[in-house]
Design an enzyme around this catalytic site. Structure first.
Site, PDB file in Angstrom:
ATOM      1  N   GLN A  26       1.884  64.339  48.324  1.00 40.61           N
ATOM      2  CA  GLN A  26       2.475  63.208  47.631  1.00 40.61           C
ATOM      3  C   GLN A  26       1.665  62.729  46.421  1.00 40.61           C
ATOM      4  O   GLN A  26       2.221  62.073  45.544  1.00 40.61           O
ATOM      5  CB  GLN A  26       2.673  62.041  48.609  1.00 40.61           C
ATOM      6  N   HIS A  46      11.390  73.178  44.559  1.00 38.26           N
ATOM      7  CA  HIS A  46      11.668  74.067  43.420  1.00 38.26           C
ATOM      8  C   HIS A  46      13.023  74.749  43.587  1.00 38.26           C
ATOM      9  O   HIS A  46      13.764  74.934  42.633  1.00 38.26           O
ATOM     10  CB  HIS A  46      10.570  75.134  43.285  1.00 38.26           C
ATOM     11  N   ASP A  59       4.897  68.761  41.348  1.00 40.69           N
ATOM     12  CA  ASP A  59       3.975  69.682  40.677  1.00 40.69           C
ATOM     13  C   ASP A  59       2.761  68.952  40.100  1.00 40.69           C
ATOM     14  O   ASP A  59       1.659  69.488  40.098  1.00 40.69           O
ATOM     15  CB  ASP A  59       4.691  70.430  39.534  1.00 40.69           C
ATOM     16  N   ARG A  84      -7.750  56.988  54.048  1.00 33.49           N
ATOM     17  CA  ARG A  84      -7.086  58.034  54.811  1.00 33.49           C
ATOM     18  C   ARG A  84      -6.363  58.955  53.826  1.00 33.49           C
ATOM     19  O   ARG A  84      -5.486  58.511  53.085  1.00 33.49           O
ATOM     20  CB  ARG A  84      -6.081  57.403  55.794  1.00 33.49           C
ATOM     21  N   HIS A 129      -0.234  66.803  57.023  1.00 31.10           N
ATOM     22  CA  HIS A 129       0.772  65.815  56.611  1.00 31.10           C
ATOM     23  C   HIS A 129       1.892  66.578  55.887  1.00 31.10           C
ATOM     24  O   HIS A 129       2.147  66.362  54.707  1.00 31.10           O
ATOM     25  CB  HIS A 129       0.134  64.733  55.734  1.00 31.10           C
ATOM     26  N   ASN A 173       0.434  64.035  61.198  1.00 29.49           N
ATOM     27  CA  ASN A 173       1.131  62.825  60.799  1.00 29.49           C
ATOM     28  C   ASN A 173       2.610  62.927  61.163  1.00 29.49           C
ATOM     29  O   ASN A 173       3.323  63.800  60.666  1.00 29.49           O
ATOM     30  CB  ASN A 173       1.031  62.607  59.288  1.00 29.49           C
ATOM     31  N   GLU A 174       3.058  62.054  62.059  1.00 31.28           N
ATOM     32  CA  GLU A 174       4.484  61.856  62.347  1.00 31.28           C
ATOM     33  C   GLU A 174       5.279  63.109  62.667  1.00 31.28           C
ATOM     34  O   GLU A 174       6.155  63.506  61.897  1.00 31.28           O
ATOM     35  CB  GLU A 174       5.166  61.162  61.164  1.00 31.28           C
ATOM     36  N   ASN A 317       2.014  54.576  62.888  1.00 30.48           N
ATOM     37  CA  ASN A 317       2.675  54.208  61.641  1.00 30.48           C
ATOM     38  C   ASN A 317       3.864  53.322  61.989  1.00 30.48           C
ATOM     39  O   ASN A 317       4.682  53.692  62.839  1.00 30.48           O
ATOM     40  CB  ASN A 317       3.203  55.445  60.895  1.00 30.48           C
ATOM     41  N   TYR A 319       6.862  50.724  60.127  1.00 27.89           N
ATOM     42  CA  TYR A 319       7.439  50.164  58.903  1.00 27.89           C
ATOM     43  C   TYR A 319       8.555  49.168  59.159  1.00 27.89           C
ATOM     44  O   TYR A 319       8.697  48.195  58.436  1.00 27.89           O
ATOM     45  CB  TYR A 319       8.012  51.286  58.017  1.00 27.89           C
ATOM     46  N   GLU A 386      -0.474  53.611  59.091  1.00 26.31           N
ATOM     47  CA  GLU A 386       0.402  53.311  57.954  1.00 26.31           C
ATOM     48  C   GLU A 386       1.241  52.076  58.250  1.00 26.31           C
ATOM     49  O   GLU A 386       1.736  51.896  59.363  1.00 26.31           O
ATOM     50  CB  GLU A 386       1.391  54.455  57.648  1.00 26.31           C
TER      51      GLU A 386
HETATM   52  C1  GBH Z   1       5.955  57.632  56.267  1.00 23.33           C
HETATM   53  O1  GBH Z   1       6.990  57.927  57.174  1.00 23.33           O
HETATM   54  C2  GBH Z   1       5.280  58.922  55.817  1.00 23.33           C
HETATM   55  O2  GBH Z   1       4.196  59.235  56.674  1.00 23.33           O
HETATM   56  C3  GBH Z   1       4.778  58.849  54.398  1.00 23.33           C
HETATM   57  O3  GBH Z   1       4.463  60.138  53.961  1.00 23.33           O
HETATM   58  C4  GBH Z   1       5.798  58.192  53.516  1.00 23.33           C
HETATM   59  O4  GBH Z   1       5.398  58.160  52.176  1.00 23.33           O
HETATM   60  C5  GBH Z   1       6.026  56.790  54.042  1.00 23.33           C
HETATM   61  O5  GBH Z   1       6.572  56.873  55.302  1.00 23.33           O
HETATM   62  C6  GBH Z   1       6.992  55.943  53.220  1.00 23.33           C
HETATM   63  O6  GBH Z   1       8.282  56.469  53.265  1.00 23.33           O
HETATM   64  O7  GBH Z   1      16.013  58.141  54.167  1.00 23.33           O
HETATM   65  O8  GBH Z   1      17.381  57.271  55.956  1.00 23.33           O
HETATM   66  O9  GBH Z   1      16.775  59.615  55.941  1.00 23.33           O
HETATM   67  C7  GBH Z   1       7.721  56.815  57.688  1.00 23.33           C
HETATM   68  C8  GBH Z   1       8.881  57.289  58.549  1.00 23.33           C
HETATM   69  C9  GBH Z   1      10.809  58.701  58.532  1.00 23.33           C
HETATM   70  C10 GBH Z   1      10.688  56.835  57.083  1.00 23.33           C
HETATM   71  C11 GBH Z   1      11.970  59.258  57.722  1.00 23.33           C
HETATM   72  C12 GBH Z   1      11.830  57.388  56.262  1.00 23.33           C
HETATM   73  C13 GBH Z   1      13.818  58.714  56.278  1.00 23.33           C
HETATM   74  C14 GBH Z   1      15.000  57.847  56.552  1.00 23.33           C
HETATM   75  N1  GBH Z   1       9.934  57.871  57.732  1.00 23.33           N
HETATM   76  N2  GBH Z   1      12.702  58.185  57.092  1.00 23.33           N
HETATM   77  S1  GBH Z   1      16.391  58.260  55.586  1.00 23.33           S
END
Ligand code: GBH
Length: 485
Positions: A26, A46, A59, A84, A129, A173-174, A317, A319, A386
């Protein structure tokens, strides 16, 4: 609102640590520079640019490969304890196999780690990751059991090379994201819905076995000398029953077992193995579909033992929060994780929206997630690896400040009022970066990245002042509103 009001002082326990996170694919860019091999995300973005929201690729991204010293300066400016980041497997092993080591890859991470130490910042290193070497995907990637051996080879090289300078390792990660969306949906490598209920289960099975193998490797051959800790990071969105009905309460618990227990139960529960309910539901649906056996793979008794307790801490993690209703019970001929789980997931209209469709602001869900972990897995040591929010470009990111403040309050309630054992908090992310299938359209950074400038200039947002103050003092600011002036 809070404006003008002085709040009660709220401080985190002594020794509680604050940090920030990024991930190799990322932020690094330099996708084919100095011997780096191709990852599944390079190949996928790509080959199918139209699948990415803004048709972009990573890229160059934030070009952290060339700018890591600047990134470390930002972490230092905020007085954070740790950074991290993740290692790109194909930057170190271009083909994925350990017979061919890319010295420039080792040099890059070695310099990053040394620069962190010089600034008194501890590296927290994620081994995987999501950027799998494409050549391993050509063998089936995480669906092929041979991946366990190759992952162990890769991890051994990291422990050998960097282990004396790394105190915290995170294997994965996840897995819910990279197995669920990668092998059962639209993320790389792009198995799509056809993989759901099949490839995602294989991916998880081998990921868990690879985790156990690397955990044991570290314990047996490195930990005594290197004195670090090793764990796994799982994402846990809170899953709240949509109504008080018994059916919906039960459905919410089923969803927690399928979306979190799937990974956590084998490692953190006292009985081990996949959650009993998950085993019986997948077996039942498989039978209804005419399969002679369950599509969920089985662990041997030895494997169950090897996985049980195989983590020094739980990386979490978190959110957002979802609502859960009981599903219709319909079973299609085509297998799917959704039919196996059998629930309906939604979000409440009144929950505040953010710049990511899936992410609504629901701080109390954070506290509930932490309590569920405490109650189900005997209060393990948790590191929040996270938590964060997206907001449209701009430096006055007041919504981000409110989000962090509210989630940190929920976290402090979980610690002080509920006794959850949480040792640190990581904001995602240090800076704007490539948001996978959403490209550059979603920004999570405390620092804004100017993608229009070749130098990828980083500029401090309001939230970086706020978070820096929290890290410096260990307390939420009394004059919260001063950050909005
Ligand atoms: C994290 O995942 C990741 O570890 C990290 O890389 C990422 O940048 C960060 O979230 C912020 O997004 O668009 O409806 O298909 C968090 C869990 C699981 C959240 C997949 C987004 C996609 C939902 N993620 N989900 S959807």
């Amino acid at each position: 609102m809070l404006a003008g009001r002085r709040r009660e002082q709220l401080c985190f326990p002594k020794g509680f640590k604050f940090g920030v996170a990024t991930a190799s694919f990322q932020v690094e860019g330099a996708w084919n520079v100095s011997g780096k091999g191709e990852s599944i995300w390079d190949r996928y973005t790509h080959e199918y640019p139209e699948r990415v929201f803004d048709h972009s690729n990573a890229d160059v991204a934030a070009d952290s490969y060339h700018n890591f010293r600047r990134d470390v300066d930002l972490v230092t400016e905020l007085s954070l304890s740790f950074y991290r980041f993740s290692v790109s497997w194909p930057r170190i092993l271009p083909t994925g196999y350990s017979n061919l080591v890319n010295e420039d890859g080792l040099r890059y991470y070695s310099e990053l780690i040394d620069t962190l130490h010089k600034n008194n910042i501890k590296p927290v290193v994620t081994i995987y990751h999501w950027d799998l070497p494409q050549s391993l995907q050509d063998l089936g990637g995480w669906t092929n059991p041979i991946i366990v051996d190759y992952f162990v080879d890769y991890a051994r090289l990291l422990f050998t090379t960097f282990g004396d300078r790394v105190g915290v390792w995170i294997t994965f990660n996840e897995p819910l994201s990279f197995c669920g969306a990668g092998y059962g949906g639209g993320d790389a490598p792009g198995a799509g819905p056809a993989g759901s209920g099949l490839q995602d289960y294989l991916c998880t099975h081998h990921t868990l076995l690879a985790h156990a193998a690397v955990y044991r490797l570290y314990k047996e051959h490195f930990q005594d000398k290197q004195k670090g800790k090793i764990g796994i990071t799982l994402d846990f969105s809170w899953l709240e029953a949509a109504t008080t009905s018994q059916e919906d309460q039960k459905a919410a618990e089923t969803a927690r077992q399928f979306m979190f227990g799937w990974f956590a139960h084998p490692i953190f529960s006292s009985s081990g193995d996949y959650p009993a309910e998950m085993k019986s539901r997948v077996a039942y649906v498989s039978r209804k579909q005419g399969f002679p056996r369950s599509r969920l793979p089985t662990f041997t008794p030895q494997q169950i033992q090897r996985l049980k307790g195989a983590s020094d801490f739980l990386g979490l993690n978190h959110y957002t929060t979802y609502l859960v209703n009981q599903g219709s019970g319909e079973i299609h001929t085509q297998p799917s994780f959704g039919d196996d789980m059998g629930v309906v997931i939604s979000q409440k209209d009144e929950w505040p929206r953010t710049n990511s469709t899936w992410l609504r602001v629901v701080p109390w869900g954070f506290r509930k997630s932490l309590n569920w972990v405490k109650d189900n897995y005997n209060n393990p040591t948790v590191l929040i690896t996270e938590n964060g929010v997206s907001q449209a470009a701009g430096l006055r990111d007041t919504k981000r400040v409110s989000y962090i403040d509210a989630y940190l309050r929920a976290l402090s309630d979980a610690i002080y009022k509920d006794g959850c054992s949480v040792t640190g908090y990581t904001y995602w992310s240090l800076l704007d970066n490539y948001e996978w299938m959403r490209g550059f359209s979603e920004r999570f950074g405390l620092f804004e990245v100017n993608y229009g400038s070749p130098a990828r200039t980083r500029t401090a947002r309001l939230s970086s002042d706020y978070y820096g103050s929290v890290a410096r003092t260990g307390c939420l600011p009394k004059h919260y509103d001063s950050f909005f002036i």
